[in-house]
Design an enzyme around this catalytic site. Structure first.
Site, PDB file in Angstrom:
ATOM      1  N   THR A  20       0.813  -1.226   0.000  1.00 40.89           N
ATOM      2  CA  THR A  20       0.000   0.000   0.000  1.00 40.89           C
ATOM      3  C   THR A  20       0.846   1.276   0.000  1.00 40.89           C
ATOM      4  OG1 THR A  20      -0.191   0.039   2.409  1.00 40.89           O
ATOM      5  CG2 THR A  20      -1.876  -1.201   1.219  1.00 40.89           C
ATOM      6  N   TYR A  57       5.017   6.268   4.123  1.00 42.60           N
ATOM      7  CA  TYR A  57       4.195   6.333   2.910  1.00 42.60           C
ATOM      8  C   TYR A  57       3.153   7.449   3.055  1.00 42.60           C
ATOM      9  CZ  TYR A  57       6.114   1.670   1.768  1.00 42.60           C
ATOM     10  OH  TYR A  57       6.942   0.606   1.499  1.00 42.60           O
ATOM     11  N   GLN A 170      12.440  -7.949   4.176  1.00 45.76           N
ATOM     12  CA  GLN A 170      11.701  -7.416   3.017  1.00 45.76           C
ATOM     13  C   GLN A 170      12.704  -6.769   2.060  1.00 45.76           C
ATOM     14  OE1 GLN A 170       8.411  -4.020   2.005  1.00 45.76           O
ATOM     15  NE2 GLN A 170       7.997  -5.201   3.837  1.00 45.76           N
ATOM     16  N   TYR A 198       9.487  -7.324  -2.158  1.00 48.66           N
ATOM     17  CA  TYR A 198       8.780  -6.104  -2.585  1.00 48.66           C
ATOM     18  C   TYR A 198       9.102  -5.786  -4.043  1.00 48.66           C
ATOM     19  CZ  TYR A 198      12.652  -2.554  -1.797  1.00 48.66           C
ATOM     20  OH  TYR A 198      13.791  -1.791  -1.837  1.00 48.66           O
ATOM     21  N   SER A 200       7.562  -6.869  -6.481  1.00 51.91           N
ATOM     22  CA  SER A 200       7.610  -8.227  -7.034  1.00 51.91           C
ATOM     23  C   SER A 200       7.174  -8.283  -8.501  1.00 51.91           C
ATOM     24  CB  SER A 200       6.739  -9.150  -6.188  1.00 51.91           C
ATOM     25  OG  SER A 200       5.444  -8.587  -6.051  1.00 51.91           O
ATOM     26  N   LYS A 209       2.738  -3.661 -19.111  1.00 46.50           N
ATOM     27  CA  LYS A 209       1.818  -2.565 -19.443  1.00 46.50           C
ATOM     28  C   LYS A 209       2.501  -1.342 -20.050  1.00 46.50           C
ATOM     29  CE  LYS A 209       0.128  -0.398 -15.715  1.00 46.50           C
ATOM     30  NZ  LYS A 209      -0.525  -0.426 -14.395  1.00 46.50           N
ATOM     31  N   ARG A 222       8.915   6.392 -10.409  1.00 46.89           N
ATOM     32  CA  ARG A 222       9.444   5.219 -11.095  1.00 46.89           C
ATOM     33  C   ARG A 222      10.431   5.533 -12.220  1.00 46.89           C
ATOM     34  NH1 ARG A 222       3.934   1.871 -11.746  1.00 46.89           N
ATOM     35  NH2 ARG A 222       3.146   3.979 -11.983  1.00 46.89           N
ATOM     36  N   ARG A 275      -3.246  -0.050  -7.164  1.00 47.39           N
ATOM     37  CA  ARG A 275      -3.890   1.265  -7.000  1.00 47.39           C
ATOM     38  C   ARG A 275      -5.409   1.179  -7.088  1.00 47.39           C
ATOM     39  NH1 ARG A 275      -2.562   5.778 -10.263  1.00 47.39           N
ATOM     40  NH2 ARG A 275      -0.397   5.119 -10.481  1.00 47.39           N
ATOM     41  N   GLN A 279      -6.729  -4.377 -10.021  1.00 48.78           N
ATOM     42  CA  GLN A 279      -5.339  -4.855  -9.884  1.00 48.78           C
ATOM     43  C   GLN A 279      -5.219  -5.785  -8.678  1.00 48.78           C
ATOM     44  OE1 GLN A 279      -2.718  -1.412  -9.686  1.00 48.78           O
ATOM     45  NE2 GLN A 279      -2.895  -0.990 -11.866  1.00 48.78           N
TER      46      GLN A 279
HETATM   47  N1  LIG Z   1      10.569  -1.930   1.959  1.00 51.45           N
HETATM   48  C1  LIG Z   1      10.749  -1.109   0.970  1.00 51.45           C
HETATM   49  O1  LIG Z   1      11.707  -0.325   0.928  1.00 51.45           O
HETATM   50  C2  LIG Z   1       9.737  -1.108  -0.142  1.00 51.45           C
HETATM   51  C3  LIG Z   1      10.048  -0.509  -1.378  1.00 51.45           C
HETATM   52  C4  LIG Z   1       9.106  -0.585  -2.389  1.00 51.45           C
HETATM   53  C5  LIG Z   1       7.893  -1.221  -2.177  1.00 51.45           C
HETATM   54  N2  LIG Z   1       7.601  -1.752  -0.947  1.00 51.45           N
HETATM   55  C6  LIG Z   1       6.300  -2.417  -0.675  1.00 51.45           C
HETATM   56  O2  LIG Z   1       6.035  -3.357  -1.678  1.00 51.45           O
HETATM   57  C7  LIG Z   1       4.822  -3.031  -2.356  1.00 51.45           C
HETATM   58  C8  LIG Z   1       4.929  -3.461  -3.794  1.00 51.45           C
HETATM   59  O3  LIG Z   1       6.036  -2.820  -4.453  1.00 51.45           O
HETATM   60  P1  LIG Z   1       5.823  -1.737  -5.607  1.00 51.45           P
HETATM   61  O4  LIG Z   1       4.534  -1.106  -5.467  1.00 51.45           O
HETATM   62  O5  LIG Z   1       7.067  -0.905  -5.611  1.00 51.45           O
HETATM   63  O6  LIG Z   1       5.911  -2.609  -6.938  1.00 51.45           O
HETATM   64  P2  LIG Z   1       5.006  -3.728  -7.614  1.00 51.45           P
HETATM   65  O7  LIG Z   1       4.109  -4.354  -6.661  1.00 51.45           O
HETATM   66  O8  LIG Z   1       5.964  -4.557  -8.369  1.00 51.45           O
HETATM   67  O9  LIG Z   1       4.195  -2.870  -8.701  1.00 51.45           O
HETATM   68  C9  LIG Z   1       3.053  -2.138  -8.362  1.00 51.45           C
HETATM   69  C10 LIG Z   1       2.539  -1.433  -9.610  1.00 51.45           C
HETATM   70  O10 LIG Z   1       2.321  -2.388 -10.631  1.00 51.45           O
HETATM   71  C11 LIG Z   1       1.150  -2.089 -11.342  1.00 51.45           C
HETATM   72  N3  LIG Z   1       0.192  -3.190 -11.134  1.00 51.45           N
HETATM   73  C12 LIG Z   1      -0.030  -3.881  -9.986  1.00 51.45           C
HETATM   74  N4  LIG Z   1      -0.942  -4.828 -10.200  1.00 51.45           N
HETATM   75  C13 LIG Z   1      -1.290  -4.758 -11.503  1.00 51.45           C
HETATM   76  C14 LIG Z   1      -2.190  -5.472 -12.309  1.00 51.45           C
HETATM   77  N5  LIG Z   1      -2.869  -6.509 -11.821  1.00 51.45           N
HETATM   78  N6  LIG Z   1      -2.327  -5.102 -13.600  1.00 51.45           N
HETATM   79  C15 LIG Z   1      -1.616  -4.073 -14.117  1.00 51.45           C
HETATM   80  N7  LIG Z   1      -0.735  -3.355 -13.398  1.00 51.45           N
HETATM   81  C16 LIG Z   1      -0.584  -3.689 -12.094  1.00 51.45           C
HETATM   82  C17 LIG Z   1       0.614  -0.791 -10.802  1.00 51.45           C
HETATM   83  O11 LIG Z   1       1.169   0.234 -11.611  1.00 51.45           O
HETATM   84  P3  LIG Z   1       0.351   1.598 -11.919  1.00 51.45           P
HETATM   85  O12 LIG Z   1       0.453   2.338 -10.633  1.00 51.45           O
HETATM   86  O13 LIG Z   1       1.139   2.198 -13.040  1.00 51.45           O
HETATM   87  O14 LIG Z   1      -1.045   1.204 -12.257  1.00 51.45           O
HETATM   88  C18 LIG Z   1       1.210  -0.771  -9.401  1.00 51.45           C
HETATM   89  O15 LIG Z   1       1.348   0.533  -8.893  1.00 51.45           O
HETATM   90  C19 LIG Z   1       4.603  -1.544  -2.076  1.00 51.45           C
HETATM   91  O16 LIG Z   1       3.252  -1.134  -2.194  1.00 51.45           O
HETATM   92  C20 LIG Z   1       5.113  -1.445  -0.654  1.00 51.45           C
HETATM   93  O17 LIG Z   1       4.127  -1.920   0.246  1.00 51.45           O
HETATM   94  C21 LIG Z   1       8.521  -1.722   0.054  1.00 51.45           C
END
Ligand SMILES: NC(=O)c1ccc[n+]([C@@H]2O[C@H](COP(=O)([O-])OP(=O)(O)OC[C@H]3O[C@@H](n4cnc5c(N)ncnc54)[C@H](OP(=O)(O)O)[C@@H]3O)[C@@H](O)[C@H]2O)c1
Length: 319
Positions: A20, A57, A170, A198, A200, A209, A222, A275, A279
């Site tokens: 989130t 966040y 993580q 994370y 992932s 996309k 990004r 978001r 998704q």
């Molecule tokens: N510990 C840390 O330092 C750290 C760093 C990064 C992330 N995190 C955690 O990990 C979570 C996930 O990482 P992340 O958000 O960086 O990357 P992610 O999960 O790899 O990618 C998320 C993005 O992918 C797209 N997406 C997700 N599901 C989709 C679907 N079913 N169809 C099409 N597009 C989809 C969306 O892009 P659009 O927004 O363009 O629609 C979304 O914003 C974060 O929310 C956070 O909780 C932790």
């Protein structure tokens, strides 16, 4: 959804965890609070029991959205949040935890994680012993149920573990970012520390996309992701082309293929950011995908088109 153990704790987590960061709005563009709330509730309805957030966040905004969205089902979900690198002194950790509890409208946090190692982002370097003492006291008081770390190297993790039980790490981990495999992952497996991967889906890249000339809206962080640098991005496009037929043959999306691959790694769960509810629901469904050994091996090989040429820097962004 079949649940997994969180380290050696008595907490069970879903293999797909909803991320989130998006709900915090800051560093993302076009995020809508109502959609974030719907996404969290839809994830819950689709079987996701575990939610990841952080105090940083949107300066508590994500935690507040999560707390409100899950208020009615608090006893059925697992909430993971994080203390940021500017709050690692003893009293700062205690205060940050109380702030998160308030934001999350709860009296306990299931998993409390140190977001980045001491000294990150220009913060003063606090000895890990001091931070871990605060974490242990919070655990003893029942304010947190388990302790995790994030973005720690193997040696930092080993040091933290000398001061108390760590149940999760993580790191950034996807088919396109696998540095943890040669650093902390073997240690985690040996010591029953669950890896919560994370980014992932490589921040959306692995969903396929983004077109060849994609540029992000102003304010979307990004563009700083190293995988979008031209040389890397060319390899990403090539890998996606090869992944496409494997996803199609399994009747799943590319994003689900990426998530299914990562949760097939022993001891690894995937945090998937979303978001909107569409998704979130699509990501939850990846928990039910079973890939054949042949497909897993092929997917693994294809990912290396992107990862082999990368340098050793573990941080995924050029901040
Ligand atoms: N510990 C840390 O330092 C750290 C760093 C990064 C992330 N995190 C955690 O990990 C979570 C996930 O990482 P992340 O958000 O960086 O990357 P992610 O999960 O790899 O990618 C998320 C993005 O992918 C797209 N997406 C997700 N599901 C989709 C679907 N079913 N169809 C099409 N597009 C989809 C969306 O892009 P659009 O927004 O363009 O629609 C979304 O914003 C974060 O929310 C956070 O909780 C932790």
């Amino acid at each position: 959804m079949e649940l997994c153990n969180l380290g050696t704790s008595d907490i069970k987590i879903s293999p797909i965890i909803m991320g989130t960061w998006q709900a915090g709005k800051d560093m993302w563009v076009g995020i809508d609070d109502a959609q974030s709330t719907k996404a969290i509730k839809a994830a819950c309805d689709a079987g996701i029991t575990t939610f990841d957030t952080a105090e940083v966040y949107g300066n508590g905004h994500s935690e507040r959205i999560v707390g409100n969205a899950l208020y009615d089902v608090r006893d059925r979900v697992v909430i993971a949040t994080k203390v940021f690198s500017n709050h690692l002194k003893y009293n700062q950790v205690i205060d940050a935890c109380h702030g998160s509890l308030k934001n999350l409208k709860t009296d306990y946090i299931d998993l409390y994680q140190i977001h980045w190692p001491p000294g990150s982002f220009g913060a003063k370097k606090v000895p890990l012993e001091e931070t871990m003492r605060a974490m242990a006291d919070l655990k003893a008081q029942g304010k947190i149920r388990a302790i995790g770390v994030s973005n720690f190297s193997r040696s930092q993790l080993e040091e933290a573990a000398t001061f108390g039980r760590i149940d999760s790490l993580q790191p950034p981990y996807s088919l396109f970012w696998r540095k943890v495999e040669t650093d902390a992952l073997p240690y985690c497996r040996e010591n029953n520390i669950t890896v919560l991967a994370y980014s992932s889906m490589a921040q959306g890249l692995l969903t396929g996309k983004f077109g060849p000339d994609h540029t992000f809206a102003k304010g979307d962080h990004r563009f700083r992701n190293k995988l979008f640098q031209p040389e890397n991005y060319r390899r990403v496009r090539k890998a996606l082309e090869k992944l496409d037929p494997i996803a199609a043959a399994n009747h799943i999306t590319l994003g689900q293929l990426a998530l299914a691959w990562i949760i097939s790694q022993p001891g690894v769960c995937a945090i998937a950011g979303a978001r909107n509810p569409e998704q979130a629901v699509q990501n939850a469904a990846a928990a039910n995908v079973r890939l054949s050994d042949t497909d897993l091996a092929a997917v693994d090989d294809i990912g290396r088109i992107v990862t082999d040429p990368l340098d050793d820097d573990p941080v995924m962004w050029e901040w």
